[in-house]
Design a protein around this motif. Structure first.
Motif, short mmCIF file in Angstrom:
data_model
loop_
_atom_site.label_atom_id
_atom_site.label_comp_id
_atom_site.label_asym_id
_atom_site.label_seq_id
_atom_site.Cartn_x
_atom_site.Cartn_y
_atom_site.Cartn_z
N LEU A 293 38.03 37.94 27.92
CA LEU A 293 38.89 38.26 29.07
C LEU A 293 40.36 38.21 28.68
N GLN B 86 42.64 35.94 28.83
CA GLN B 86 43.57 35.30 29.74
C GLN B 86 44.07 33.97 29.16
N GLY B 87 45.16 33.51 29.67
CA GLY B 87 45.71 32.23 29.27
C GLY B 87 46.75 32.37 28.18
N ARG C 269 44.12 29.71 24.62
CA ARG C 269 43.10 30.49 23.90
C ARG C 269 42.67 29.76 22.64
#
Length: 178
Positions: free
Chosen positions: A30, A32-33, A38
């Protein structure tokens, strides 16, 4: 008798690992972050994969996706989350894990189901789960005099080896099929 296998059956444990590895890969895909988040999630994937590999490797042939993943994990140890190679290596690791979960893992689980009695599978599964539980408490023997116990399973150089070492000594009996 039982409609489903007990939670301690080795095949149930390994199937659960496959689901967790797949979930972690999806979360990483995804994208994200922050890079640091990550990296933390990648380290969590590495830790879960090493724990899984220690239990499943005896039922796999040499090489394969877990061997490829091992090399990628070791390269990721030295890659910072801001480095361009981090995402490239992580993508390779995710692909290797996905192939393992799709192909190698189910084959190994099938061989275990065919080759070991239900009682033996339950015994092996309990040994794996006990080793995982104990590993969180056991210091790495080669690091005990140099590194505080709380820091021994922290990510960084040597992380893959430290995680593996935390499981292998305790899981000595889990590695022989039959």
């Amino acid at each position: 008798m039982n409609r489903s296998q007990p939670a301690t059956d080795l095949t149930t444990v390994l199937d659960g690992d496959h689901r967790e590895l797949d979930r972690l890969c999806t979360e990483l895909e995804l994208g994200q972050g922050s890079p640091e988040n990550r990296k933390d999630l990648a380290d969590h994937l590495i830790s879960a994969l090493v724990r899984h590999a220690v239990a499943e490797e005896p039922y796999l042939g040499d090489g394969g996706d877990l061997a490829e993943a091992d090399g990628l994990m070791r390269q990721l140890e030295g890659a910072g989350p801001q480095e361009p190679r981090f995402e490239r290596l992580l993508g390779g690791l995710i692909r290797a894990v996905r192939r393992h979960v799709r192909d190698e893992g189910p084959d190994a689980v099938g061989r275990i189901r065919l080759g070991d009695s239900a009682a033996r599978r339950e015994e092996l599964g309990r040994e794996v789960l006990d080793a995982r539980k104990a590993a969180a408490r056991l210091p790495h023997p080669g690091l005990a005099d140099r590194m505080p116990q709380a820091d021994q399973l922290r990510p960084g150089p040597g992380f893959v080896d430290r995680v593996r070492a935390a499981f292998v000594p305790s899981a000595g009996g889990t590695g022989s099929p039959g």
